[in-house]
Design a protein around this motif. Structure first.
Motif, PDB file in Angstrom:
ATOM      1  N   TYR A 197      47.870  41.150  45.881  1.00 18.06           N
ATOM      2  CA  TYR A 197      47.124  42.062  45.023  1.00 18.06           C
ATOM      3  C   TYR A 197      45.623  41.793  45.119  1.00 18.06           C
ATOM      4  O   TYR A 197      44.818  42.697  45.345  1.00 18.06           O
ATOM      5  CB  TYR A 197      47.625  41.887  43.594  1.00 18.06           C
ATOM      6  CG  TYR A 197      46.948  42.739  42.540  1.00 18.06           C
ATOM      7  CD1 TYR A 197      47.164  44.109  42.493  1.00 18.06           C
ATOM      8  CD2 TYR A 197      46.125  42.163  41.572  1.00 18.06           C
ATOM      9  CE1 TYR A 197      46.564  44.891  41.504  1.00 18.06           C
ATOM     10  CE2 TYR A 197      45.528  42.930  40.593  1.00 18.06           C
ATOM     11  CZ  TYR A 197      45.742  44.287  40.564  1.00 18.06           C
ATOM     12  OH  TYR A 197      45.150  45.056  39.598  1.00 18.06           O
ATOM     13  N   GLN A 198      45.253  40.516  44.982  1.00 21.05           N
ATOM     14  CA  GLN A 198      43.844  40.148  45.063  1.00 21.05           C
ATOM     15  C   GLN A 198      43.306  40.295  46.482  1.00 21.05           C
ATOM     16  O   GLN A 198      42.136  40.625  46.681  1.00 21.05           O
ATOM     17  CB  GLN A 198      43.650  38.709  44.580  1.00 21.05           C
ATOM     18  CG  GLN A 198      43.891  38.498  43.102  1.00 21.05           C
ATOM     19  CD  GLN A 198      42.917  39.281  42.239  1.00 21.05           C
ATOM     20  OE1 GLN A 198      41.744  39.421  42.573  1.00 21.05           O
ATOM     21  NE2 GLN A 198      43.400  39.776  41.110  1.00 21.05           N
ATOM     22  N   LEU A 199      44.169  40.058  47.475  1.00 25.64           N
ATOM     23  CA  LEU A 199      43.735  40.185  48.869  1.00 25.64           C
ATOM     24  C   LEU A 199      43.346  41.617  49.190  1.00 25.64           C
ATOM     25  O   LEU A 199      42.348  41.866  49.886  1.00 25.64           O
ATOM     26  CB  LEU A 199      44.842  39.713  49.804  1.00 25.64           C
ATOM     27  CG  LEU A 199      44.528  39.717  51.306  1.00 25.64           C
ATOM     28  CD1 LEU A 199      43.339  38.804  51.603  1.00 25.64           C
ATOM     29  CD2 LEU A 199      45.751  39.296  52.116  1.00 25.64           C
ATOM     30  N   ILE A 200      44.119  42.571  48.672  1.00 25.47           N
ATOM     31  CA  ILE A 200      43.804  43.985  48.897  1.00 25.47           C
ATOM     32  C   ILE A 200      42.438  44.328  48.291  1.00 25.47           C
ATOM     33  O   ILE A 200      41.596  44.979  48.925  1.00 25.47           O
ATOM     34  CB  ILE A 200      44.909  44.880  48.312  1.00 25.47           C
ATOM     35  CG1 ILE A 200      46.204  44.729  49.119  1.00 25.47           C
ATOM     36  CG2 ILE A 200      44.469  46.351  48.297  1.00 25.47           C
ATOM     37  CD1 ILE A 200      47.400  45.407  48.495  1.00 25.47           C
ATOM     38  N   ILE A 201      42.221  43.889  47.060  1.00 23.12           N
ATOM     39  CA  ILE A 201      40.938  44.147  46.408  1.00 23.12           C
ATOM     40  C   ILE A 201      39.807  43.462  47.169  1.00 23.12           C
ATOM     41  O   ILE A 201      38.730  44.037  47.388  1.00 23.12           O
ATOM     42  CB  ILE A 201      40.970  43.667  44.946  1.00 23.12           C
ATOM     43  CG1 ILE A 201      42.010  44.466  44.144  1.00 23.12           C
ATOM     44  CG2 ILE A 201      39.593  43.785  44.299  1.00 23.12           C
ATOM     45  CD1 ILE A 201      42.195  43.987  42.723  1.00 23.12           C
ATOM     46  N   GLN A 202      40.060  42.229  47.598  1.00 21.32           N
ATOM     47  CA  GLN A 202      39.062  41.446  48.317  1.00 21.32           C
ATOM     48  C   GLN A 202      38.644  42.137  49.615  1.00 21.32           C
ATOM     49  O   GLN A 202      37.452  42.232  49.917  1.00 21.32           O
ATOM     50  CB  GLN A 202      39.662  40.072  48.629  1.00 21.32           C
ATOM     51  CG  GLN A 202      38.670  38.993  48.965  1.00 21.32           C
ATOM     52  CD  GLN A 202      39.351  37.643  49.054  1.00 21.32           C
ATOM     53  OE1 GLN A 202      40.577  37.536  49.066  1.00 21.32           O
ATOM     54  NE2 GLN A 202      38.563  36.597  49.122  1.00 21.32           N
ATOM     55  N   ILE A 203      39.620  42.619  50.364  1.00 17.28           N
ATOM     56  CA  ILE A 203      39.326  43.311  51.620  1.00 17.28           C
ATOM     57  C   ILE A 203      38.541  44.593  51.356  1.00 17.28           C
ATOM     58  O   ILE A 203      37.586  44.922  52.071  1.00 17.28           O
ATOM     59  CB  ILE A 203      40.635  43.620  52.379  1.00 17.28           C
ATOM     60  CG1 ILE A 203      41.272  42.323  52.882  1.00 17.28           C
ATOM     61  CG2 ILE A 203      40.366  44.558  53.561  1.00 17.28           C
ATOM     62  CD1 ILE A 203      42.637  42.518  53.503  1.00 17.28           C
ATOM     63  N   GLY A 204      38.927  45.314  50.295  1.00 17.53           N
ATOM     64  CA  GLY A 204      38.222  46.544  49.941  1.00 17.53           C
ATOM     65  C   GLY A 204      36.770  46.292  49.581  1.00 17.53           C
ATOM     66  O   GLY A 204      35.877  47.027  50.019  1.00 17.53           O
ATOM     67  N   VAL A 205      36.528  45.265  48.784  1.00 21.75           N
ATOM     68  CA  VAL A 205      35.155  44.944  48.380  1.00 21.75           C
ATOM     69  C   VAL A 205      34.330  44.497  49.581  1.00 21.75           C
ATOM     70  O   VAL A 205      33.174  44.920  49.746  1.00 21.75           O
ATOM     71  CB  VAL A 205      35.163  43.845  47.291  1.00 21.75           C
ATOM     72  CG1 VAL A 205      33.748  43.369  46.993  1.00 21.75           C
ATOM     73  CG2 VAL A 205      35.820  44.361  46.015  1.00 21.75           C
TER      74      VAL A 205
ATOM     75  N   VAL B  81      32.711  36.989  46.433  1.00 18.26           N
ATOM     76  CA  VAL B  81      34.015  37.614  46.673  1.00 18.26           C
ATOM     77  C   VAL B  81      35.117  36.560  46.725  1.00 18.26           C
ATOM     78  O   VAL B  81      36.162  36.698  46.074  1.00 18.26           O
ATOM     79  CB  VAL B  81      33.988  38.445  47.971  1.00 18.26           C
ATOM     80  CG1 VAL B  81      35.412  38.851  48.371  1.00 18.26           C
ATOM     81  CG2 VAL B  81      33.130  39.677  47.799  1.00 18.26           C
ATOM     82  N   PHE B  82      34.910  35.504  47.496  1.00 19.25           N
ATOM     83  CA  PHE B  82      35.943  34.480  47.620  1.00 19.25           C
ATOM     84  C   PHE B  82      36.094  33.669  46.340  1.00 19.25           C
ATOM     85  O   PHE B  82      37.201  33.222  46.013  1.00 19.25           O
ATOM     86  CB  PHE B  82      35.644  33.558  48.803  1.00 19.25           C
ATOM     87  CG  PHE B  82      36.062  34.135  50.128  1.00 19.25           C
ATOM     88  CD1 PHE B  82      37.383  34.079  50.535  1.00 19.25           C
ATOM     89  CD2 PHE B  82      35.137  34.745  50.953  1.00 19.25           C
ATOM     90  CE1 PHE B  82      37.781  34.614  51.753  1.00 19.25           C
ATOM     91  CE2 PHE B  82      35.520  35.288  52.176  1.00 19.25           C
ATOM     92  CZ  PHE B  82      36.844  35.226  52.578  1.00 19.25           C
ATOM     93  N   PHE B  83      35.010  33.481  45.602  1.00 20.13           N
ATOM     94  CA  PHE B  83      35.118  32.736  44.356  1.00 20.13           C
ATOM     95  C   PHE B  83      35.918  33.515  43.317  1.00 20.13           C
ATOM     96  O   PHE B  83      36.687  32.922  42.554  1.00 20.13           O
ATOM     97  CB  PHE B  83      33.726  32.407  43.806  1.00 20.13           C
ATOM     98  CG  PHE B  83      33.780  31.657  42.505  1.00 20.13           C
ATOM     99  CD1 PHE B  83      34.231  30.349  42.465  1.00 20.13           C
ATOM    100  CD2 PHE B  83      33.393  32.263  41.321  1.00 20.13           C
ATOM    101  CE1 PHE B  83      34.290  29.650  41.267  1.00 20.13           C
ATOM    102  CE2 PHE B  83      33.446  31.585  40.121  1.00 20.13           C
ATOM    103  CZ  PHE B  83      33.892  30.265  40.097  1.00 20.13           C
ATOM    104  N   GLN B  84      35.733  34.825  43.256  1.00 15.08           N
ATOM    105  CA  GLN B  84      36.527  35.635  42.328  1.00 15.08           C
ATOM    106  C   GLN B  84      38.009  35.459  42.582  1.00 15.08           C
ATOM    107  O   GLN B  84      38.815  35.296  41.663  1.00 15.08           O
ATOM    108  CB  GLN B  84      36.151  37.113  42.477  1.00 15.08           C
ATOM    109  CG  GLN B  84      34.848  37.510  41.828  1.00 15.08           C
ATOM    110  CD  GLN B  84      34.696  39.018  41.796  1.00 15.08           C
ATOM    111  OE1 GLN B  84      34.864  39.660  40.760  1.00 15.08           O
ATOM    112  NE2 GLN B  84      34.378  39.607  42.927  1.00 15.08           N
ATOM    113  N   ASN B  85      38.378  35.501  43.857  1.00 17.02           N
ATOM    114  CA  ASN B  85      39.782  35.344  44.226  1.00 17.02           C
ATOM    115  C   ASN B  85      40.299  33.958  43.845  1.00 17.02           C
ATOM    116  O   ASN B  85      41.398  33.811  43.295  1.00 17.02           O
ATOM    117  CB  ASN B  85      39.937  35.587  45.726  1.00 17.02           C
ATOM    118  CG  ASN B  85      41.366  35.475  46.196  1.00 17.02           C
ATOM    119  OD1 ASN B  85      41.785  34.433  46.669  1.00 17.02           O
ATOM    120  ND2 ASN B  85      42.129  36.548  46.063  1.00 17.02           N
ATOM    121  N   SER B  86      39.511  32.932  44.122  1.00 17.23           N
ATOM    122  CA  SER B  86      39.943  31.563  43.823  1.00 17.23           C
ATOM    123  C   SER B  86      40.105  31.349  42.320  1.00 17.23           C
ATOM    124  O   SER B  86      41.004  30.630  41.882  1.00 17.23           O
ATOM    125  CB  SER B  86      38.931  30.554  44.389  1.00 17.23           C
ATOM    126  OG  SER B  86      37.709  30.574  43.667  1.00 17.23           O
TER     127      SER B  86
END
Length: 276
Positions: free
Chosen positions: A118-126, A69-74
């Protein structure tokens, strides 16, 4: 005024999303699919990997999901500066941005602000879905402040590295495809930072490489915070945070200098925009 200009670009990204809401849906689905694939891989390997994860309580499923999850965001933040320049260049807007007072810097900053949330919202959802439906375990005594510090250091480290990579847009005339610097960072992170497997399984002779990859420290600290509930009182969490802070400051300064010099060099040559 700079912040106002940057927010105007962020607003443009939001408006574009409103016109194409399917993009958001596809981004969410892609994140779930990517995490889901590695979740099932972790189910298959969890018994074998548990012995190498004693510092994380032996929970390979949580280890894997948090890392992915964190790698996708990075990865998104890492490629954002170059992708921003690439988009504006081929849309013939880069010269216009550069001619304004805040110009390209406001454009990149605005896209960063938008993508951050935008990515933070997706990250929290996942992550929420992983906790409630996939059995990923987050420590009940989660220390929020160290988690935020780690996350911000990780994000700005990736942004700084992305700015360094974006300078190749002008210095090496890399105006299509993937630029080489962030490509190399991405490859090193995938192999040596422990995203998909414990670093303990790497051959001893090459483990030192992981110490030069910022993702190693970020993921180690984030996992210890989220899985074990460790705060800044833990020596590993505290030391890794200092390292990440150094990476963030150094990469941002070097990235700003590198892109600024690349822009100056381009302006003295054929210009930053497309010659038509």
């Amino acid at each position: 005024m700079f912040l106002k200009s940057a927010l105007s670009f962020a607003k443009l990204e939001y408006r574009a999303l409103r016109f194409y809401p399917s993009n958001f849906a596809l981004a969410v689905v892609q994140s779930f699919v990517t995490v889901g694939i590695w979740f099932f891989v972790s189910l298959f390997l969890k018994d074998y990997a548990a012995a190498s994860l004693s510092e994380y309580g032996g929970d390979f499923i949580s280890y894997m999901v948090i890392g992915v999850v964190f790698f996708q965001n990075s990865s998104t933040i890492l490629t954002l500066p170059y992708q921003s320049l690439n988009t504006a260049f081929w849309d013939k807007r880069l010269e216009i941005y550069n001619s304004s007072y805040y110009g390209i810097w406001a454009f990149i900053s605005g896209r960063f602000i938008w993508n951050f949330f935008y990515q933070l919202i997706i990250q929290i959802g996942v992550m929420a879905a992983a906790v409630f439906f996939a059995g990923v375990k987050i420590n009940a005594a989660l220390p929020v402040f160290p988690l935020i510090l780690y996350y911000l250091c990780f994000v700005f480290t990736c942004l700084g590295l992305g700015l360094i990579g974006s300078s190749t847009f002008f210095n090496l005339e890399v105006k299509q495809g993937r630029e080489p610097f962030t490509w190399a960072v991405d490859i090193l992170a995938r192999i040596f930072s422990g995203i998909y497997y414990p670093l303990a399984i790497l051959p001893i002779g090459i483990r030192f490489v992981s110490r030069i990859v910022p993702h190693t420290y970020a993921l180690e600290g984030l996992r210890l915070i989220m899985m074990e509930g460790y705060g800044l009182g833990n020596s590993i969490v505290r030391n890794d945070l200092f390292v990440m802070l150094g990476f963030a400051v150094f990469s941002m300064l070097l990235g700003i200098i590198a892109l600024r010099r690349a822009l100056d060099r381009a302006c003295k040559g054929n210009g930053v925009g497309m010659v038509v």
